[in-house]
Motif scaffolding. Structure first.
Motif, short mmCIF file in Angstrom:
data_model
loop_
_atom_site.label_atom_id
_atom_site.label_comp_id
_atom_site.label_asym_id
_atom_site.label_seq_id
_atom_site.Cartn_x
_atom_site.Cartn_y
_atom_site.Cartn_z
N ILE A 589 0.85 -1.19 0.00
CA ILE A 589 0.00 0.00 0.00
C ILE A 589 0.89 1.24 0.00
O ILE A 589 1.62 1.48 0.97
N PRO A 590 0.84 2.04 -1.06
CA PRO A 590 1.70 3.22 -1.15
C PRO A 590 1.13 4.38 -0.34
O PRO A 590 -0.06 4.38 0.01
N PRO A 591 1.94 5.40 -0.08
CA PRO A 591 1.46 6.57 0.68
C PRO A 591 0.56 7.45 -0.18
O PRO A 591 0.55 7.34 -1.41
N PRO A 592 -0.21 8.34 0.43
CA PRO A 592 -1.14 9.20 -0.32
C PRO A 592 -0.47 10.09 -1.35
O PRO A 592 -1.13 10.55 -2.27
N SER A 593 0.83 10.34 -1.22
CA SER A 593 1.53 11.22 -2.16
C SER A 593 1.75 10.58 -3.52
O SER A 593 2.11 11.27 -4.48
N THR A 594 1.54 9.26 -3.65
CA THR A 594 1.91 8.53 -4.86
C THR A 594 1.14 9.03 -6.08
O THR A 594 -0.07 9.20 -6.05
N ILE A 595 1.90 9.22 -7.16
CA ILE A 595 1.32 9.68 -8.42
C ILE A 595 1.31 8.56 -9.46
O ILE A 595 0.39 8.46 -10.26
N GLU A 596 2.32 7.68 -9.42
CA GLU A 596 2.37 6.54 -10.33
C GLU A 596 2.63 5.27 -9.52
O GLU A 596 3.54 5.23 -8.69
N TYR A 597 1.84 4.23 -9.81
CA TYR A 597 1.97 2.95 -9.10
C TYR A 597 1.91 1.84 -10.14
O TYR A 597 0.87 1.63 -10.79
N HIS A 598 3.04 1.14 -10.32
CA HIS A 598 3.16 0.11 -11.35
C HIS A 598 3.58 -1.20 -10.70
O HIS A 598 4.68 -1.30 -10.15
N VAL A 599 2.73 -2.23 -10.77
CA VAL A 599 3.09 -3.56 -10.27
C VAL A 599 2.68 -4.62 -11.28
O VAL A 599 2.45 -5.78 -10.92
N SER A 600 2.59 -4.29 -12.54
CA SER A 600 2.10 -5.22 -13.55
C SER A 600 3.06 -6.39 -13.74
O SER A 600 4.25 -6.33 -13.39
N ASN A 601 2.52 -7.49 -14.29
CA ASN A 601 3.31 -8.66 -14.66
C ASN A 601 4.06 -9.26 -13.48
O ASN A 601 5.29 -9.41 -13.48
N ASN A 602 3.30 -9.57 -12.44
CA ASN A 602 3.80 -10.29 -11.29
C ASN A 602 2.82 -11.41 -10.97
O ASN A 602 2.00 -11.80 -11.82
N LYS A 603 2.90 -11.94 -9.76
CA LYS A 603 1.97 -12.97 -9.32
C LYS A 603 1.27 -12.54 -8.04
O LYS A 603 0.95 -13.36 -7.17
N LEU A 604 1.03 -11.24 -7.94
CA LEU A 604 0.38 -10.69 -6.77
C LEU A 604 -1.08 -11.14 -6.72
O LEU A 604 -1.74 -11.26 -7.75
N SER A 605 -1.57 -11.35 -5.53
CA SER A 605 -2.91 -11.89 -5.36
C SER A 605 -3.65 -11.13 -4.27
O SER A 605 -3.12 -10.20 -3.66
N GLY A 606 -4.86 -11.55 -4.03
CA GLY A 606 -5.67 -10.90 -3.01
C GLY A 606 -6.48 -9.75 -3.56
O GLY A 606 -6.64 -9.59 -4.77
#
Length: 1005
Positions: A589-606
């Protein structure tokens, strides 16, 4: 010689008399100053002036009780009262209010508190008690809030400087503030929030000599200037003016400095400027002037020492007469459309210290006559088309502090002769074709603060300890070369420079560099494209929480988190990129200041945590290609006023889509393909007036065709393939879809006829523009802490083309596709399709089409793939289709076609699979021979032609660069006339984004 002792005696007596006549400091003032001193701490970080020192340190009663002799204090010679106080750049830190003993100095005439830190105090209203003030300087001192009305009562002021504070002028406004200041000659309000129209005093202050109102929000238009003006300095940089520069500016006869940069002026640059012959500094950068040629009148301004015309859309070549302005020390032509060769006359500007020609289209080798400019301290010629090698004569520029040759086409080795440039603080050779090893002399450039060699062809093994002696180095950018960097782990943390930005992308690292854990000033960390295995270490989340802004560790072999960061604690984080790894677990979970969030092409779940809804500044959210589940949180609606790019494709999301669009929404891309969303197509999408890409393919939507999507004026890619959509696509009651380039409704249950009038709306597909090689991207920029970030996110699509499912990581703007395959469309193929001459892919296969193939399809000469198979078409194959000389795929199999297959151009090159299943067809390549001879083609043989459309698959890799953007082409495939033209199944090409162009003030070139 006897007169010398007598003269000495006279001097001693005179000095004693003078000393005896000088009154001591008034006791009240003495006490007030000492109390004032006690109210502050001394902090060396409170002042930015490199020559700052704590003046109040000398204020001591026990050593010298006479305050008139204290540093920064001036007294009246008759009364001993303090009349002047200069505590500028004195390391003062603390708050100040109206109870301060400073305001007991009732005789004060000059007060200078500039360059201190008053901890965001309000300017005390008691400042109005100092009624004798003629000079007041509070600039650069961390004051905050409304400027008090009491300052307008200081009627004796001739100098007022409130610049570079977080101040505003609303009540009083600017006009009221200066209304009573009838003696004011110099007014400096740079970066003060004025936010009002231009007051009349700008023209009426005949006695004013200096007006500095840059970056203060002024708007409106300039008034006419009176002929009796005494103005010498007029700086209005970055204001919001409209209209033209008034020609009456010629009345400013005494003007020496004029800055109209970024003022949004339009019209013509008034030629009357030629009459202001005393001008020594002129900045017209960043306006919207009509004429894009060099103003010829500039050659009359022979006293100019500074000329800046950056971002003025100037075209053509630099005029030779510029070399006549021989007094120039600063010439800035950054970011125009200038081209050709640099004229040799510039070699006559031997006084130049700053030369900035970057971001143009100059070509040829770096001209040798530049070596005449031996006084240069700044040479900025990056982002051009210069070729050849880095000239060795640069070694003669021993005064150089800034050298930028990046983003050109230079090749060869980095010359070893550059080791003489020991004054360099900034060295940028990025994005060239430089080869060889990084020269060892780099370690001798001990003044370097910025070194960028990224995106070249540099090779070899590099031991990181070569940089250990560069104690001032703050930015080290080596990414995307052919380097193998070896980092020792023992005892390195104490000797490594304290970096602010570090780019070691694609440097064959196999583990996180050990020294990074001790980098407590790090703001920018890029390690993507390495071979780092294992888990992300827990110490990385403990890097300086208050300053870390960008972390990119994408495209490695990371499998998880040594300690899962439920909440990332970097409170000023702007961008996080963990994409293209093998990460498992839940989303950090990134902080509220985040402008870009990239986690594509992984095996993240939930699930997506509701805490994501606190990201109030989010522009890009890319969660694609993971194993995320459940419904989307309803509170994602909070993003609707900020979000530009939403990519959640290839997950397991279900349910409905939150109300992501509202009036005023800025979203440009929504990609939710390959999920399990269901229900009707959300009509709230009609509010996404800036939407360019909508991809809802491969979901479970059950609805009729949403004709209301045609109201979106910028919609270019509409992909609704593989859903449960049905019904008839009716004629629109209003014009719509006129910007559409890709229209994919394949694998649904649409039925009925496709209206000819509907097809006529597709205006963007009517035109072919093979010269346009730009791509569909979402460009955006934002300012954070006086730094401008700009970025782009490439739109990608997966479509069926040439018989293969193909992933396009980047899509050219001219690429045009209609795919209506695998539906239940019936009736004849509309003749009006022939007007869509920009089409490259047309797929109408697997429908219930009847009638003949329209000969008008032969007009679509850009067509490269035509699939009409598995319908009920009849008649002959039109001879006109032989005009489609770029065809690489042609399928009419399994219809009711008859007659001979035209043996013309491309039509004669396809195999049996293109024609099979048509009992009435005959001729090659079918085994059935025609009974009569094939009619003549009517076409002359043509030479092989290349496709007018180039398909590029480009991966854009991230990199931190001050003022620069990085890109890497990983593949180019061109269409030819052969039947197997560039048919290639793409795997998971790694989608990257072009990264950060950063411009740090005050480098305004």
């Amino acid at each position: 010689m006897d007169f010398l002792p007598l003269l000495h005696l006279i001097l001693i007596i005179t000095t004693c008399v003078a000393s005896f006549g000088q009154p001591l400091c008034h006791n009240d003032d003495n006490v007030s100053l000492l109390e004032f001193k006690k109210s502050f701490n001394l902090d060396k970080f409170a002042s930015i002036n490199p020559f700052a020192y704590p003046k109040v340190s000398s204020w001591r009663l026990e050593e010298n009780g006479d305050c008139c002799s204290w540093d920064g204090v001036g007294c009246d010679t008759d009364t001993g009262r303090v009349v002047a106080l200069d505590l500028s750049s004195s390391f003062l830190h603390g708050s100040i209010n109206s109870t301060s003993t400073l305001f007991n100095l009732s005789q004060l005439q000059r007060l200078n508190l500039a360059d201190n830190d008053f901890n965001f105090s309000h300017i005390p209203s008691a400042m109005g008690h100092l009624s004798r003030l003629t000079y007041l300087n509070l600039s650069h001192s961390s004051f905050y809030g409304q400027v008090p009305f009491e300052i307008s009562g200081l009627s004796n002021l001739s100098f007022l400087d409130l610049s570079y504070n977080d101040l505003e002028l609303k009540s009083p406004n600017l006009s009221r503030l200066v209304g009573n200041l009838i003696n004011l000659k110099q007014l400096h309000l740079t970066y003060v929030g004025v936010s009002s129209t231009v007051p009349s005093f700008l023209a009426n202050f005949s006695s004013s000599t200096s007006l500095l109102l840059s970056d203060c929000g002024l708007q409106g238009y300039l008034p006419e200037f009176h002929s009796n003006s005494s103005l010498e300095v007029l700086l209005l940089h970055n204001t919001s003016f409209s209209r033209k520069i008034p020609s009456s500016i010629e009345n400013l006869h005494f003007l020496r400095q004029l800055d109209f940069g970024a003022c949004r002026f339009s019209g013509l640059v008034p030629s009357s400027l030629r009459k202001i012959t005393r001008l020594t500094s002129l900045d017209l950068s960043g306006n919207n002037f009509e004429v894009n040629q060099f103003p010829s009148f500039l050659q009359n301004l022979t006293q100019l020492t500074k000329l800046r015309l950056k971002e003025c859309q100037l075209t053509g070549e630099i005029p030779g007469w510029l070399g006549k302005l021989t007094r120039l020390t600063d010439l800035g032509l950054y970011s125009n459309n200038l081209h050709g060769h640099i004229p040799s006359s510039l070699g006559k500007l031997t006084r130049l210290t700053d030369l900035n020609l970057a971001a143009n289209n100059f070509e040829g080798q770096i001209p040798s006559f530049l070596q005449n400019l031996t006084q240069l301290s700044v040479l900025w010629i990056g982002d051009n088309q210069f070729t050849g090698e880095i000239p060795s004569w640069l070694e003669t520029f021993t005064l150089l502090t800034h050298l930028n040759l990046g983003m050109n086409k230079l090749h060869g080795l980095i010359p070893s002769s550059l080791d003489r440039l020991t004054s360099l603080t900034y060295l940028d050779f990025q994005m060239n074709n430089l080869t060889g090893q990084i020269p060892s002399f780099i370690q001798n450039l001990t003044n370097l603060t910025y070194l960028s060699l990224q995106d070249n062809e540099l090779s070899g093994t590099l031991y990181f300890d070569v940089f250990l002696g560069l104690k001032n180095l703050e930015s080290l950018l080596l990414g995307r070369n052919k380097l193998s960097i070896l980092v020792q782990t023992s005892n390195m943390n104490a000797t490594v420079p304290r970096f602010r930005s570090l780019d070691l992308a694609s440097c064959n690292l196999t583990e996180f560099p050990y020294f990074v854990r001790y980098q407590h000033r790090l703001e920018w960390l890029v390690l993507h494209g390495n071979k780092i295995h294992g888990q992300i270490p827990k110490w990385i989340w403990n890097l300086k929480m208050q300053i870390m802004a960008n972390v990119d560790i994408s495209d490695n072999y990371l499998t998880g988190f040594e300690q899962t960061p439920v909440f990332i604690a970097w409170v000023h984080l702007i961008s996080l990129d963990l994409s293209f790894n093998k990460l498992k677990g839940q989303l950090p979970i990134p902080p509220p200041s985040t402008i870009e969030y990239h986690v594509s092409n992984n095996k993240l779940s939930g699930q997506i945590s509701p805490f994501f809804c606190n990201l109030s500044s989010l522009l890009v959210l890319d969660l694609s290609n993971n194993q995320l589940t459940s419904k989307l949180p309803k509170c994602l609606e909070n993003f609707r006023n900020t979000l530009l790019v939403l990519n959640m494709s290839n997950n397991h999301f279900r349910g409905s889509i939150p109300q992501m669009c509202a009036n005023g929404s800025n979203v440009r891309m929504i990609d939710l393909r390959h999920n399990q969303f269901q229900g009707s197509l959300p009509q709230m999408l009609a509010n996404c007036m800036t939407l360019e890409v909508l991809n809802l393919g491969n979901n479970r939507f059950n609805d009729v065709f949403s004709s209301w999507l045609g109201t979106l004026p910028n919609l270019r890619l509409l992909i609704l393939q593989s859903n449960n959509l049905h019904g008839v696509i009716r004629e629109l009651s209003y014009p719509g879809f006129f910007s559409l380039h890709v229209f994919d409704l394949s694998n649904n249950s649409f039925a009925g006829k496709l209206s000819s009038e509907f097809l006529k709306n597709l205006e963007a597909m009517r035109f072919k523009d093979p010269a346009n090689s730009s791509y569909l991207v979402a460009n955006f920029s934002f300012d954070v802490k006086a730094v401008t970030w700009s970025d782009e996110f490439a739109y990608s699509i997966t479509i069926t083309n040439k018989g293969r499912v193909m992933l396009y990581e980047k899509v050219q703007e001219v690429f045009a596709v209609i795919d209506l395959s695998s539906n239940r469309f019936e009736g004849s193929i509309p003749e009006s399709l022939g007007i869509l001459q920009g089409l490259h892919v047309l797929n109408l296969s697997n429908n219930i089409r009847t009638g003949k193939i329209p000969s008008t399809l032969g007009n679509i000469t850009e067509l490269e793939s035509l699939d009409l198979s598995n319908n009920k078409l009849s008649g002959q194959i039109p001879q006109q289709l032989a005009q489609l000389t770029f065809l690489s795929v042609f399928k009419v199999a399994h219809n009711n076609l008859t007659g001979p297959i035209p043996q013309l151009n491309q039509l004669s090159t396809f195999d049996v699979s293109s024609y099979e299943g048509n009992i009435g067809l005959c001729g090659n390549p079918l085994p059935k021979k025609c009974e009569s001879s094939v009619p003549p083609s009517g076409f002359e043989d043509e030479q092989d032609a290349e496709s007018a459309l180039k398909f590029y698959w480009i991966t854009i890799v991230p990199a931190y660069v001050s003022g620069l953007v990085i890109g890497v082409v990983i593949g180019q495939i061109y269409a030819t006339k052969k039947h197997d033209w560039f048919v290639k199944t793409l795997g998971q090409w790694k989608q990257k984004r072009r990264r950060r162009k950063m411009q740090r003030f005050p480098w305004r070139y």
